[in-house]
Design an enzyme around this catalytic site. Structure first.
Site, PDB file in Angstrom:
ATOM      1  N   HIS A   1       1.782   4.650  -2.862  1.00 39.03           N
ATOM      2  CA  HIS A   1       1.891   6.095  -2.637  1.00 39.03           C
ATOM      3  C   HIS A   1       3.299   6.593  -2.970  1.00 39.03           C
ATOM      4  O   HIS A   1       3.475   7.645  -3.589  1.00 39.03           O
ATOM      5  CB  HIS A   1       1.582   6.420  -1.171  1.00 39.03           C
ATOM      6  CG  HIS A   1       0.154   6.176  -0.771  1.00 39.03           C
ATOM      7  ND1 HIS A   1      -0.913   6.665  -1.486  1.00 39.03           N
ATOM      8  CD2 HIS A   1      -0.374   5.493   0.288  1.00 39.03           C
ATOM      9  CE1 HIS A   1      -2.047   6.319  -0.887  1.00 39.03           C
ATOM     10  NE2 HIS A   1      -1.739   5.599   0.190  1.00 39.03           N
TER      11      HIS A   1
ATOM     12  N   HIS B   1       0.826  -1.204   0.000  1.00 35.36           N
ATOM     13  CA  HIS B   1       0.000   0.000   0.000  1.00 35.36           C
ATOM     14  C   HIS B   1       0.865   1.262   0.000  1.00 35.36           C
ATOM     15  O   HIS B   1       0.666   2.166  -0.833  1.00 35.36           O
ATOM     16  CB  HIS B   1      -0.905   0.002   1.239  1.00 35.36           C
ATOM     17  CG  HIS B   1      -1.841   1.165   1.296  1.00 35.36           C
ATOM     18  ND1 HIS B   1      -3.096   1.147   0.732  1.00 35.36           N
ATOM     19  CD2 HIS B   1      -1.701   2.407   1.839  1.00 35.36           C
ATOM     20  CE1 HIS B   1      -3.688   2.309   0.917  1.00 35.36           C
ATOM     21  NE2 HIS B   1      -2.866   3.100   1.594  1.00 35.36           N
ATOM     22  N   GLU B   2       1.821   1.311   0.918  1.00 34.50           N
ATOM     23  CA  GLU B   2       2.678   2.497   0.999  1.00 34.50           C
ATOM     24  C   GLU B   2       3.593   2.625  -0.218  1.00 34.50           C
ATOM     25  O   GLU B   2       3.933   3.730  -0.626  1.00 34.50           O
ATOM     26  CB  GLU B   2       3.513   2.452   2.282  1.00 34.50           C
ATOM     27  CG  GLU B   2       2.688   2.558   3.553  1.00 34.50           C
ATOM     28  CD  GLU B   2       1.856   3.833   3.615  1.00 34.50           C
ATOM     29  OE1 GLU B   2       2.324   4.881   3.109  1.00 34.50           O
ATOM     30  OE2 GLU B   2       0.737   3.793   4.146  1.00 34.50           O
TER      31      GLU B   2
END
Length: 338
Positions: free
Chosen positions: A22, A18-19
């Site tokens: 980003h 997920h990170e």
């Protein structure tokens, strides 16, 4: 020990993916990322590479990217989040959930390409029995062919469920064929409150079919779409009160991770894929502090033609954080009571 290791790997992979979404989107759109961290709490490992500090922290239940200009009130700079075009900011926010959609697709593709696809055989032959259910108690055995139910002949597996539901709680008269001979059985279907239907506790035979690369890609994509649709529909029904909310916190998820890990690598990977999709869908809910909430703020700013006041953003973020903390505490208490 297995539960602890399974949970650490599960949370670590989901958060990192997920990170990473980003992070890659921020880097790709020219933003300045000063830190990429997995976990929270004391630092276990850190390494400076260029302008970014990469760190691993003690508690693997979180993670973040420190992107310049993302906090309310920060100065606007050319490479800061608040200084980049609106499309770039939206892309960075959506990249995290998108990666959580991509991970299950890759997992399903790998499983289908290696293991193939398990398909139920559409003929009324018992493949397995549910222990303690009417079918097993009445004497049904694996390999039995169901010839008829209450005088209605059977040719396809799906006809069994239709006739059982039609008969309801009344005794059902089955004619089966076993080793070339026919015999009659009587059983009483059991109502299952969770599925809201009557069951006799039989499952069809399963056949395994190998898939080509193209078929694996297609089946993986369809699986992601089907599961995501079911999750969205489930959230809709919970929001409208049609079904009760079933929430599991970190402790509950950790126990489930340990249980599926004990069943083997494939069930564990499939559970990881399911949880990743769940994380993606929940993150897109427009609640402040979640990605969906941040995206909604960007949409509002785009419509207004200017940024919201820093104080307004702080209040929105505080409300979102309070909601998430309250939900986490509630889910954890539910896990402990269970």
């Amino acid at each position: 020990m297995l539960t602890i290791l399974a949970a650490i790997v599960l949370f670590g992979v989901l958060i990192t993916v997920h990170e990473l979404g980003h992070f890659l989107a921020a880097k790709g759109t020219g933003m300045q990322v000063t830190e990429f961290s997995i976990g929270f709490g004391p630092k276990v490992f850190q390494k400076q590479a260029g302008e970014t500090l990469y760190s691993l922290r003690l508690v693997p239940l979180g993670g973040y990217n420190r992107i310049t200009g993302m906090e309310p009130g920060e100065a606007v700079t050319p490479r800061g989040f608040n200084g980049r075009p609106m499309w770039a900011r939206m892309l960075v926010i959506l990249a995290g959930p998108c990666m959580n959609f991509l991970l299950p697709f890759l997992i399903f593709f790998g499983v289908f390409a290696v293991k193939g696809l398990a398909l139920p055989v559409d003929e009324p032959v018992v493949g397995s029995l549910m222990e303690g259910y009417p079918g097993a108690e009445a004497g049904l055995q694996v390999g039995d062919r169901l010839v008829s139910i209450n005088g209605q002949p059977l040719e396809r597996w799906n006809e069994i469920n239709s006739l059982v539901q039609e008969n309801g709680p009344a005794d059902s008269r089955l004619v089966i064929q076993r080793q070339g001979k026919q015999q009659a059985l009587t059983l009483k279907p059991r109502y299952d409150g969770e599925s809201k239907r009557f069951l006799i506790g039989v499952r069809p035979r399963i056949e395994h079919r190998s898939l080509s690369v193209g078929e694996s890609l297609k089946t993986a994509a369809l699986s992601v779409i089907r599961i995501t649709g079911a999750m969205v529909d489930g959230l809709r029904m919970m929001a409208t009160g049609k079904v009760s909310a079933e929430i599991a916190g970190p402790i509950g998820v950790a126990h489930m991770a340990g249980d599926v890990a004990a069943q083997g690598a494939v069930p564990y990977l499939e559970f990881m894929a399911f949880l990743s999709l769940n994380l993606a869908v929940l993150n897109l809910v427009p609640i402040p502090a979640l990605d969906g909430g941040q995206f909604l703020v960007l949409v509002v700013e785009a419509l207004l033609g200017h940024a919201l006041a820093p104080r307004a953003k702080e209040i929105i973020q505080m409300i979102g954080v309070a909601c998430i903390i309250a939900l986490t505490v509630f889910a954890t208490m539910h896990d402990l009571l269970q």
